[in-house]
Design a protein around this motif. Structure first.
Motif, PDB file in Angstrom:
ATOM      1  N   LYS A 133       0.807  -1.217   0.000  1.00 56.96           N
ATOM      2  CA  LYS A 133       0.000   0.000   0.000  1.00 56.96           C
ATOM      3  C   LYS A 133       0.845   1.275   0.000  1.00 56.96           C
ATOM      4  O   LYS A 133       0.542   2.218  -0.720  1.00 56.96           O
ATOM      5  CB  LYS A 133      -0.921  -0.023   1.218  1.00 56.96           C
ATOM      6  CG  LYS A 133      -1.829   1.164   1.333  1.00 56.96           C
ATOM      7  CD  LYS A 133      -2.753   1.001   2.518  1.00 56.96           C
ATOM      8  CE  LYS A 133      -3.723   2.145   2.632  1.00 56.96           C
ATOM      9  NZ  LYS A 133      -4.637   1.980   3.760  1.00 56.96           N
ATOM     10  N   TYR A 134       1.900   1.310   0.779  1.00 58.07           N
ATOM     11  CA  TYR A 134       2.675   2.541   0.923  1.00 58.07           C
ATOM     12  C   TYR A 134       3.954   2.575   0.094  1.00 58.07           C
ATOM     13  O   TYR A 134       4.790   3.450   0.271  1.00 58.07           O
ATOM     14  CB  TYR A 134       2.977   2.795   2.403  1.00 58.07           C
ATOM     15  CG  TYR A 134       1.712   2.996   3.205  1.00 58.07           C
ATOM     16  CD1 TYR A 134       0.902   4.106   2.980  1.00 58.07           C
ATOM     17  CD2 TYR A 134       1.294   2.070   4.145  1.00 58.07           C
ATOM     18  CE1 TYR A 134      -0.280   4.287   3.685  1.00 58.07           C
ATOM     19  CE2 TYR A 134       0.122   2.240   4.859  1.00 58.07           C
ATOM     20  CZ  TYR A 134      -0.662   3.348   4.620  1.00 58.07           C
ATOM     21  OH  TYR A 134      -1.825   3.531   5.315  1.00 58.07           O
ATOM     22  N   THR A 169       7.692   5.162  -0.645  1.00 54.05           N
ATOM     23  CA  THR A 169       9.080   4.735  -0.840  1.00 54.05           C
ATOM     24  C   THR A 169       9.609   5.270  -2.168  1.00 54.05           C
ATOM     25  O   THR A 169      10.688   5.865  -2.224  1.00 54.05           O
ATOM     26  CB  THR A 169       9.185   3.196  -0.834  1.00 54.05           C
ATOM     27  OG1 THR A 169       8.642   2.695   0.382  1.00 54.05           O
ATOM     28  CG2 THR A 169      10.627   2.740  -0.967  1.00 54.05           C
ATOM     29  N   ASP A 170       8.856   5.040  -3.233  1.00 53.83           N
ATOM     30  CA  ASP A 170       9.273   5.482  -4.567  1.00 53.83           C
ATOM     31  C   ASP A 170       9.444   6.996  -4.635  1.00 53.83           C
ATOM     32  O   ASP A 170      10.424   7.502  -5.171  1.00 53.83           O
ATOM     33  CB  ASP A 170       8.266   5.031  -5.626  1.00 53.83           C
ATOM     34  CG  ASP A 170       8.173   3.520  -5.750  1.00 53.83           C
ATOM     35  OD1 ASP A 170       9.103   2.820  -5.276  1.00 53.83           O
ATOM     36  OD2 ASP A 170       7.164   3.042  -6.296  1.00 53.83           O
ATOM     37  N   LEU A 185      -4.521   9.635   3.100  1.00 53.79           N
ATOM     38  CA  LEU A 185      -3.910   9.074   4.315  1.00 53.79           C
ATOM     39  C   LEU A 185      -4.988   8.524   5.238  1.00 53.79           C
ATOM     40  O   LEU A 185      -6.101   9.054   5.266  1.00 53.79           O
ATOM     41  CB  LEU A 185      -3.175  10.181   5.078  1.00 53.79           C
ATOM     42  CG  LEU A 185      -1.765  10.525   4.657  1.00 53.79           C
ATOM     43  CD1 LEU A 185      -1.318  11.794   5.365  1.00 53.79           C
ATOM     44  CD2 LEU A 185      -0.816   9.397   4.961  1.00 53.79           C
ATOM     45  N   PRO A 186      -4.654   7.528   6.013  1.00 56.78           N
ATOM     46  CA  PRO A 186      -5.618   7.060   7.023  1.00 56.78           C
ATOM     47  C   PRO A 186      -5.883   8.174   8.035  1.00 56.78           C
ATOM     48  O   PRO A 186      -5.016   9.021   8.288  1.00 56.78           O
ATOM     49  CB  PRO A 186      -4.904   5.894   7.697  1.00 56.78           C
ATOM     50  CG  PRO A 186      -3.729   5.567   6.866  1.00 56.78           C
ATOM     51  CD  PRO A 186      -3.422   6.757   6.022  1.00 56.78           C
ATOM     52  N   LYS A 187      -7.057   8.159   8.606  1.00 58.36           N
ATOM     53  CA  LYS A 187      -7.415   9.182   9.602  1.00 58.36           C
ATOM     54  C   LYS A 187      -6.452   9.183  10.782  1.00 58.36           C
ATOM     55  O   LYS A 187      -6.139  10.231  11.328  1.00 58.36           O
ATOM     56  CB  LYS A 187      -8.847   8.968  10.082  1.00 58.36           C
ATOM     57  CG  LYS A 187      -9.861   9.298   9.022  1.00 58.36           C
ATOM     58  CD  LYS A 187     -11.267   9.041   9.496  1.00 58.36           C
ATOM     59  CE  LYS A 187     -12.220   9.308   8.343  1.00 58.36           C
ATOM     60  NZ  LYS A 187     -13.606   8.993   8.670  1.00 58.36           N
ATOM     61  N   TYR A 198       7.413   1.308   7.181  1.00 58.54           N
ATOM     62  CA  TYR A 198       8.298   0.548   6.293  1.00 58.54           C
ATOM     63  C   TYR A 198       8.535   1.297   4.986  1.00 58.54           C
ATOM     64  O   TYR A 198       9.556   1.122   4.347  1.00 58.54           O
ATOM     65  CB  TYR A 198       7.780  -0.871   6.043  1.00 58.54           C
ATOM     66  CG  TYR A 198       6.576  -0.949   5.153  1.00 58.54           C
ATOM     67  CD1 TYR A 198       6.724  -0.966   3.768  1.00 58.54           C
ATOM     68  CD2 TYR A 198       5.297  -0.992   5.679  1.00 58.54           C
ATOM     69  CE1 TYR A 198       5.623  -1.017   2.944  1.00 58.54           C
ATOM     70  CE2 TYR A 198       4.202  -1.047   4.850  1.00 58.54           C
ATOM     71  CZ  TYR A 198       4.360  -1.063   3.484  1.00 58.54           C
ATOM     72  OH  TYR A 198       3.268  -1.101   2.672  1.00 58.54           O
ATOM     73  N   ALA A 199       7.599   2.163   4.585  1.00 57.38           N
ATOM     74  CA  ALA A 199       7.740   2.896   3.325  1.00 57.38           C
ATOM     75  C   ALA A 199       8.935   3.842   3.354  1.00 57.38           C
ATOM     76  O   ALA A 199       9.765   3.826   2.450  1.00 57.38           O
ATOM     77  CB  ALA A 199       6.464   3.671   3.023  1.00 57.38           C
ATOM     78  N   TRP A 200       9.041   4.664   4.381  1.00 54.82           N
ATOM     79  CA  TRP A 200      10.178   5.590   4.423  1.00 54.82           C
ATOM     80  C   TRP A 200      11.443   4.892   4.896  1.00 54.82           C
ATOM     81  O   TRP A 200      12.526   5.228   4.446  1.00 54.82           O
ATOM     82  CB  TRP A 200       9.873   6.853   5.219  1.00 54.82           C
ATOM     83  CG  TRP A 200       9.321   6.677   6.592  1.00 54.82           C
ATOM     84  CD1 TRP A 200      10.019   6.444   7.733  1.00 54.82           C
ATOM     85  CD2 TRP A 200       7.950   6.731   6.964  1.00 54.82           C
ATOM     86  NE1 TRP A 200       9.162   6.341   8.804  1.00 54.82           N
ATOM     87  CE2 TRP A 200       7.877   6.525   8.364  1.00 54.82           C
ATOM     88  CE3 TRP A 200       6.754   6.952   6.266  1.00 54.82           C
ATOM     89  CZ2 TRP A 200       6.680   6.528   9.067  1.00 54.82           C
ATOM     90  CZ3 TRP A 200       5.560   6.946   6.970  1.00 54.82           C
ATOM     91  CH2 TRP A 200       5.537   6.731   8.348  1.00 54.82           C
TER      92      TRP A 200
END
Length: 95
Positions: free
Chosen positions: A7-8, A12-13, A40-42, A63-65
């Motif tokens: 999802k995130y 990352t990209d 973004l989620p609430k 985990y994305a960043w």
């Protein structure tokens, strides 16, 4: 997850392509540029916990960043922005 992507992964990209010594994004930028379908989620707008640099909670975005070798260094929930900086390996090991 579509085609093996999480999802995130878009975060990352984005950070990998636009990163430097610092990446600052407003929540609106993340909503419009990165997650136009649902934003973004609430919880990301209401709690600092969502922005914690912690792999243990994959439902949050860390985990994305972290996969982009960046960490969150500042979040302002009132002004709605987040600041990422390159991850310092030695600092990360001390946490």
């Amino acid at each position: 997850m579509v085609g093996g992507r999480k999802k995130y992964d878009v975060i990352t990209d984005y950070i990998r392509q636009n990163g430097g010594t610092q990446v600052t994004l407003t929540f609106t930028q993340i909503d419009e540029l990165l997650f136009p379908a649902n934003g973004l989620p609430k919880t990301a707008r209401k709690t600092l916990d969502w922005w914690a640099n912690d792999y243990r909670y994959p439902e949050k975005g860390a985990y994305a960043w972290l996969n982009a070798n960046y960490e969150v260094v500042h979040v302002d929930l009132l002004k709605e922005y987040v600041v990422f900086r390159p991850l310092l390996k030695s600092a990360w090991l001390l946490k």
